[in-house]
Enzyme design. Structure first.
Site, PDB file in Angstrom:
ATOM      1  N   GLY A   9       0.825  -1.210   0.000  1.00 24.93           N
ATOM      2  CA  GLY A   9       0.000   0.000   0.000  1.00 24.93           C
ATOM      3  C   GLY A   9       0.853   1.252   0.000  1.00 24.93           C
ATOM      4  CG  ASP A  30      -1.213  -5.335  -2.036  1.00 25.37           C
ATOM      5  OD1 ASP A  30      -0.804  -4.718  -1.035  1.00 25.37           O
ATOM      6  OD2 ASP A  30      -2.363  -5.222  -2.489  1.00 25.37           O
ATOM      7  CG  ASN A  86       1.472   1.714  12.775  1.00 24.84           C
ATOM      8  OD1 ASN A  86       2.671   1.845  12.962  1.00 24.84           O
ATOM      9  ND2 ASN A  86       0.775   2.552  12.029  1.00 24.84           N
ATOM     10  CE  LYS A 164       5.478   5.022  13.410  1.00 28.14           C
ATOM     11  NZ  LYS A 164       4.060   4.886  13.291  1.00 28.14           N
ATOM     12  CG  HIS A 167       7.098   8.590  16.558  1.00 27.12           C
ATOM     13  ND1 HIS A 167       6.033   8.558  15.675  1.00 27.12           N
ATOM     14  CD2 HIS A 167       8.019   9.407  15.995  1.00 27.12           C
ATOM     15  CE1 HIS A 167       6.301   9.327  14.635  1.00 27.12           C
ATOM     16  NE2 HIS A 167       7.498   9.843  14.797  1.00 27.12           N
ATOM     17  CG  ASN A 168       2.443   6.965  15.784  1.00 30.77           C
ATOM     18  OD1 ASN A 168       3.564   7.267  15.397  1.00 30.77           O
ATOM     19  ND2 ASN A 168       1.611   6.258  15.047  1.00 30.77           N
ATOM     20  CD  GLU A 171       1.998  11.455  14.181  1.00 34.25           C
ATOM     21  OE1 GLU A 171       0.838  11.094  13.869  1.00 34.25           O
ATOM     22  OE2 GLU A 171       3.016  10.843  13.826  1.00 34.25           O
TER      23      GLU A 171
END
Length: 293
Positions: A9, A30, A86, A164, A167-168, A171
């Site tokens: 994607g 995919d 994620n 991560k 981190h988000n 953010e």
């Protein structure tokens, strides 16, 4: 180096291209046959030489679990699976145990870079045993930004996705601060050019950042964000960050408030959420809702 890459994607497709540009061989799969190099996972595994490495870039939860389960039946001892989506860090521990029972290594990689990663590189936060991580160094080097920064072996399995996630969460809070400032500037009569105020902050100020640059880009496209509805989704990682904070008794008032602000956007047409939606679209290509809805 050879790599199998599952999920082509917005992120995975650009990652395949960046890795190929670095001279590595990537076999991609995919569900969309127009994007895929092979017809199924068995064919992907069949094109890789042992010891194989397969990188998974599919949505967290059931889709990732399904792919890990299938790979567990196709790969052999000595191979390695990387989850670059994620996923929640607790899922990493489960996947590592399931694959480890078959002698298959597991690495979790938090990947940040959005739709800009192809040209700018991806920040990588990696968790796993050193022997498995070291095997992947050529791929990490291909994906990371140029220079000394942008990659870290954060710790054991789960550490990459946990990093991560945090981190988000940060953010979320940064975007909320920009959005609140933008709404206040828009509200007062004395400030006549909010877009240029934001632009003036891009050099020489302590709040300059890539997010600020993207906010200016969004305002160049739509000076008052009139075309957007004040609605912003949350990816799940903001919730996980707050839950982890509760579990570890760590106060996160700014991140928690920014998450709740997104919930509030679903009750009303929030001006602040227009900026959040615009920023998410700028850095990640996330969908936005039209003001006409």
């Amino acid at each position: 180096m050879q790599l199998g890459l599952i999920g082509l994607g917005k992120m995975g497709g650009n990652m395949r291209e960046r890795i190929r540009r670095a001279g590595h061989t990537v076999v991609g799969y995919d569900r969309n046959p127009e994007l895929s190099d092979v017809e199924d996972l068995a064919a992907l595994v069949g094109q890789l030489q042992a010891p194989r490495t397969v990188w998974v870039m599919v949505p967290a939860g059931a889709p990732t679990q399904s792919v890990v389960d299938e790979l567990g039946g196709l790969l052999e001892a000595g191979d390695t699976v990387v989850d670059g989506g994620n996923s929640r860090w607790t899922d990493d521990e489960k996947h590592a145990a399931e694959l480890g029972a078959k002698g298959i290594g597991f690495v979790d990689a938090g990947v940040s870079g959005g739709v800009w990663g192809l040209e700018n590189g991806y920040a990588l936060m990696v968790g796993g045993e050193t022997e498995h991580v070291e095997r992947l160094q050529p791929i990490f080097e291909a994906l990371k930004p140029e220079g000394p920064y942008g990659y870290v072996h954060a710790g054991k399995v789960g550490a990459g996705h946990f990093s991560k996630m945090v981190h988000n969460g940060i953010e979320y809070a940064m975007m909320q601060a920009y959005a609140e400032g933008w709404e206040l500037l828009e509200k007062v009569d004395s400030v006549e050019n909010v877009r240029e105020v934001f632009r003036s902050w891009q050099e020489g100020t302590v709040i300059r950042s890539w997010l600020l640059d993207l906010a200016v880009d969004a305002l160049d496209e739509d000076p008052h964000l009139d075309k957007l509805r004040g609605y912003a989704e949350d990816s799940g990682e903001g919730r996980w960050t707050v839950e982890a904070a509760i579990d570890n008794a760590v106060p996160l008032p700014a991140i928690t408030a920014s998450l709740f602000a997104r919930f509030a956007s679903r009750q009303d047409d929030s001006p602040q959420m227009k900026m959040i939606a615009a920023l998410r679209n700028q850095f990640g290509g996330h969908a936005v809702e039209s003001a006409e809805k």
